[in-house]
Design an enzyme around this catalytic site. Structure first.
Site, PDB file in Angstrom:
ATOM      1  N   SER A 154       2.602  -4.997   0.849  1.00  0.00           N
ATOM      2  CA  SER A 154       4.034  -5.141   1.144  1.00  0.00           C
ATOM      3  C   SER A 154       4.234  -6.044   2.369  1.00  0.00           C
ATOM      4  O   SER A 154       3.793  -7.192   2.354  1.00  0.00           O
ATOM      5  CB  SER A 154       4.660  -3.761   1.330  1.00  0.00           C
ATOM      6  OG  SER A 154       6.073  -3.840   1.291  1.00  0.00           O
ATOM      7  N   ASP A 256       8.133  -3.821  -9.945  1.00  0.00           N
ATOM      8  CA  ASP A 256       8.367  -4.026  -8.513  1.00  0.00           C
ATOM      9  C   ASP A 256       9.644  -4.838  -8.310  1.00  0.00           C
ATOM     10  O   ASP A 256       9.826  -5.901  -8.929  1.00  0.00           O
ATOM     11  CB  ASP A 256       7.178  -4.751  -7.895  1.00  0.00           C
ATOM     12  CG  ASP A 256       7.221  -4.804  -6.375  1.00  0.00           C
ATOM     13  OD1 ASP A 256       8.259  -4.460  -5.788  1.00  0.00           O
ATOM     14  OD2 ASP A 256       6.201  -5.199  -5.780  1.00  0.00           O
ATOM     15  N   HIS A 286       6.842  -0.691  -6.759  1.00  0.00           N
ATOM     16  CA  HIS A 286       6.462  -1.020  -5.388  1.00  0.00           C
ATOM     17  C   HIS A 286       5.944   0.225  -4.660  1.00  0.00           C
ATOM     18  O   HIS A 286       6.627   1.243  -4.578  1.00  0.00           O
ATOM     19  CB  HIS A 286       7.649  -1.605  -4.614  1.00  0.00           C
ATOM     20  CG  HIS A 286       7.231  -2.272  -3.343  1.00  0.00           C
ATOM     21  ND1 HIS A 286       6.715  -3.547  -3.318  1.00  0.00           N
ATOM     22  CD2 HIS A 286       7.190  -1.833  -2.062  1.00  0.00           C
ATOM     23  CE1 HIS A 286       6.403  -3.870  -2.079  1.00  0.00           C
ATOM     24  NE2 HIS A 286       6.668  -2.841  -1.296  1.00  0.00           N
TER      25      HIS A 286
END
Length: 317
Positions: A154, A256, A286
């Site tokens: 991330s 995601d 995600h």
């Protein structure tokens, strides 16, 4: 989901964070010199004045022997705002990386936004890399700094990219970057992409969340086309084609919210003539990579293992 609830409680509408609350609720694991699930760990200070340090994870040598090991320099996620190497989820994740990939891991503690905005995190990450190059004695003798990979998830994937750009302009004496592993990296821009609209209410990261994180991280007055977020966008300041940039693996989730920005990142690297692979788990959302019990976990680790081995083979590893 509970941790997402904690993060929401800690974030204020004015773009600040209730640090006292999040520090109380973000439970930490201490380092462990006694093997824990086959992994030992220790904390090492780089510069105390800015709380720059790393947690070193290595396999238990009584289990795997004392052969040469690669090292992953890892940057945790959290929107540039939350978490540390000691946070339960990331401590467990790094231990899993060590077990699954038979590697050492250096998990870097960098300063957090909004108290410390761009480019603080990139500077901390690059300084950690230079510290390792200049202090290889901080690593066990069986860890080879010439077999080094950058990685992050991330926001940590974003950070790894920008550290790699800085590293491309620096001459290291002992350390050699073999590759970059970007796990669902956090990129963005002013454009609203299809995946952002379709997955705007994603359980661990919503569109409202991403907007808040960019506002907390980027310089005051900046929009999401700032080159920290939109690295190949209209305000980009770096020509990646002219940078010595490592081979890259991008791990993308089909569900995601950031999927389209990760695809743009892949396309940008390709266009710049860089070696880049894209691996997609169609069922991943995600943050799903931290859930070891999900079937996508084995898929992710096989992809990383194959990527690392391909480049380690070039060094006769």
């Amino acid at each position: 989901m509970f941790f997402k609830f904690i993060l929401n409680l800690s974030r204020r509408q004015n773009g600040t964070v209730n640090r006292r609350l999040i520090n109380f609720l973000d439970l930490k694991n201490p380092p462990s010199k006694t093997p824990r699930k086959g992994v030992v760990s220790s904390d090492n200070v780089i510069e105390a004045s800015r709380d720059l340090w790393f947690r070193l994870y290595t396999p238990d040598t009584t289990v795997i022997g004392s052969g040469r090991l690669p090292v992953i320099v890892y940057f945790h996620g959290g929107g540039f705002v939350f978490s540390s190497p000691g946070s339960f989820a990331f401590d467990d994740w790094c231990r899993q990386l060590v077990r699954e990939l038979r590697t050492a891991v250096v998990s870097v503690n960098y300063r957090l936004a909004p108290e410390h905005r761009f480019p603080t995190q990139y500077e901390d990450g690059f300084d950690a890399l230079k510290f390792l190059d200049e202090n290889v004695d901080k690593l066990p003798v069986n860890v080879d700094p010439k077999l080094c990979f950058l990685a992050g998830d991330s926001a940590g994937g974003n950070l790894a990219h920008h550290v790699a750009v800085k590293a491309g302009e620096h001459e290291f004496s002992r350390l050699k970057l073999m590759g970059l592993i970007a796990i669902q990296p956090f990129f963005g821009g002013e454009e609203r992409t299809e995946s952002e609209i379709r997955n705007s209410g994603s359980p661990l990261l919503s569109l409202e969340d991403t907007d808040w994180y960019w506002k907390a991280f980027l310089p005051n007055g900046s929009d999401r086309d700032h080159p920290a977020a939109n690295v190949f966008g209209p305000k980009s300041t770096v020509d990646i084609s002219q940078v010595k940039y490592p081979a890259t693996l991008i791990l993308m989730g089909g569900l995601d919210i950031l999927k389209d920005w990760q695809r743009k990142y892949y396309d940008g690297l390709k266009k710049a003539g860089k070696e880049v692979d894209l691996l997609q788990d169609p069922n991943a959302f995600h943050g799903s990579y931290v859930f070891e019990e999900l079937p996508g976990s084995a898929f992710l680790f096989k992809g990383i293992r194959d990527f690392m081995q391909k480049h380690l083979n070039k060094e006769n590893y």
